[in-house]
Design an enzyme around this catalytic site. Structure first.
Site, PDB file in Angstrom:
ATOM      1  N   ASP A 200       3.777   8.597  -7.198  1.00 20.20           N
ATOM      2  CA  ASP A 200       2.702   7.947  -6.436  1.00 20.20           C
ATOM      3  C   ASP A 200       2.616   8.578  -5.060  1.00 20.20           C
ATOM      4  OD1 ASP A 200       5.376   6.159  -6.405  1.00 20.20           O
ATOM      5  OD2 ASP A 200       4.504   6.199  -4.391  1.00 20.20           O
ATOM      6  N   ASP A 202       2.777   7.522  -1.298  1.00 15.92           N
ATOM      7  CA  ASP A 202       3.276   6.355  -0.591  1.00 15.92           C
ATOM      8  C   ASP A 202       2.190   5.779   0.336  1.00 15.92           C
ATOM      9  OD1 ASP A 202       5.543   4.654  -0.368  1.00 15.92           O
ATOM     10  OD2 ASP A 202       5.962   5.461   1.618  1.00 15.92           O
TER      11      ASP A 202
HETATM   12  N1  ADE Z   1      10.007   5.316  -6.046  1.00 13.72           N
HETATM   13  C1  ADE Z   1       8.835   5.703  -6.580  1.00 13.72           C
HETATM   14  N2  ADE Z   1       7.830   5.607  -5.673  1.00 13.72           N
HETATM   15  C2  ADE Z   1       8.395   5.154  -4.537  1.00 13.72           C
HETATM   16  C3  ADE Z   1       7.895   4.868  -3.251  1.00 13.72           C
HETATM   17  N3  ADE Z   1       6.611   5.029  -2.947  1.00 13.72           N
HETATM   18  N4  ADE Z   1       8.767   4.412  -2.321  1.00 13.72           N
HETATM   19  C4  ADE Z   1      10.070   4.259  -2.628  1.00 13.72           C
HETATM   20  N5  ADE Z   1      10.588   4.512  -3.832  1.00 13.72           N
HETATM   21  C5  ADE Z   1       9.763   4.959  -4.770  1.00 13.72           C
END
Ligand code: ADE
Length: 261
Positions: A200, A202
Site C-alpha cells: 500500500d 502509506d
Molecule cells: N504493513 C503493510 N503496510 C503497512 C503500513 N502502511 N504501515 C505499517 N505497516 C504496514
C-alpha cells in the site's frame, strides 16, 4: 535439522516438500508455531509463520526471540524474512519488492534482546542485514536494491503526520515486524535478509487515501506467488559461506553461540 530459515506468512506452508513438524520450546517460551522442516532445492529449510498459522499474534505480540532461537536451535544459520510494508514514496508502488539495507526501530515495549542480563553483550547494528543474503536477492532482479525500513509498533497504521515525517526523513517503507527481529537475529549470529513487499501507499503519500487492513492483506496475497518464486530461487542460490554475520559475537562475552541444540 535445517540450514535456512524462513519467517513469513502462513502461505508458505505449501512451500516445502517432505515436511516434518519439530516440537520445540525455548528459554523465551514457545515460537509462534512449531517449525516445519522440509526440502527445497537441495537445502533443508525451516519455516515458522511469525504471526502464527491462524494469524493470532499481532506484530507487538510476536515472540521474535523464541522464533529466532528455535530456528537457531534447529541449526539454521541464514534467515529469509519477507514482510508486508507500506510505501513512503509515490514511485514505490504496491507489488514492489524492496531489499532494505537499513532500518529505523520505532517500536517499544517489545522484548528486544536475548542478552537481558549477564553476560552483557553489545552487537553491531551498523549494517543490520546479511550482505550475502541481500546480494543473492538483488541478483534475482526485479527488486529495489536498497532502502530504509522504519518499523512502527502498530497495530495501528501511522497518522498522516507520522507518515509524512517518516517520508521526510528519506525513509522508503514502513512496516511493523522488521524490528526487533533483525537485531535478535544478529544477536544469535544469524544471517538475516529482509524482503519487504509493498502492499500500500502509506497515509502521508500524496497518492494514498489511508491504509486499511483489508488492502494490506489482499495485496500481500496478490504478491505471494512472486514472493515464493523469488525465495525459492534465493534458497537454491544462497551461498553457505562464512559470512560476517556469523561473527557478530566475536569479541563479546558471548563469543560462543548461546543456543544449545
Ligand atoms: N504493513 C503493510 N503496510 C503497512 C503500513 N502502511 N504501515 C505499517 N505497516 C504496514
Amino acid at each position: 535439522m535445517a540450514d535456512i530459515g524462513v519467517l513469513g506468512g502462513s502461505g508458505f506452508y505449501s512451500f516445502l516438500s517432505d515436511v516434518e513438524t519439530i516440537a520445540i520450546d525455548t528459554p523465551f517460551g514457545p515460537p509462534s508455531e512449531h517449525p516445519v522442516v522440509g526440502e527445497l532445492g537441495g537445502r533443508q529449510v525451516a519455516f515458522i509463520p511469525r504471526h502464527g498459522a491462524d494469524h493470532r499474534f499481532p506484530p507487538h505480540r510476536v515472540n521474535y526471540r523464541a522464533n529466532l532461537w528455535a530456528l537457531r536451535a534447529l541449526g539454521v544459520r541464514q534467515v529469509l524474512a519477507p514482510c508486508a510494508v507500506g510505501s513512503l514514496r509515490p514511485e514505490l508502488t504496491p507489488g514492489t519488492f524492496v531489499v532494505p539495507d537499513q532500518y529505523v526501530d520505532r517500536t517499544w515495549g517489545r522484548p528486544h534482546t536475548v542478552y537481558d542480563g549477564a553476560p552483557v553483550v553489545h552487537t553491531s547494528a551498523a549494517d543490520p542485514y546479511c550482505p550475502a543474503g541481500r546480494a543473492t536477492v538483488i541478483a534475482f532482479g526485479n527488486v529495489v536494491p536498497e532502502g530504509t525500513m522504519v518499523v512502527i509498533n502498530g497495530p495501528r497504521f501511522s497518522t498522516r503526520a507520522e507518515s509524512r515525517w517518516h517520508a521526510a526523513q528519506g525513509w522508503s517503507v514502513v512496516g511493523m515486524t522488521g524490528a526487533p527481529e533483525a537485531a535478535i537475529a544478529r544477536e544469535l549470529a544469524l544471517c538475516y535478509t529482509s524482503v519487504a513487499v509493498i502492499t500500500d501507499h502509506d497515509a502521508g503519500v500524496e497518492t494514498g487515501s489511508g491504509v486499511t487492513q483489508a488492502e494490506v492483506f489482499a495485496a500481500f496475497t496478490d504478491s505471494i506467488e512472486r514472493l515464493q518464486t523469488l525465495l525459492k530461487a534465493v534458497i537454491t542460490q544462497l551461498p553457505d559461506a562464512d559470512c560476517s554475520c556469523r561473527h557478530s559475537l566475536d569479541g563479546t562475552a558471548a563469543a560462543e553461540p548461546v543456543v544449545a541444540v
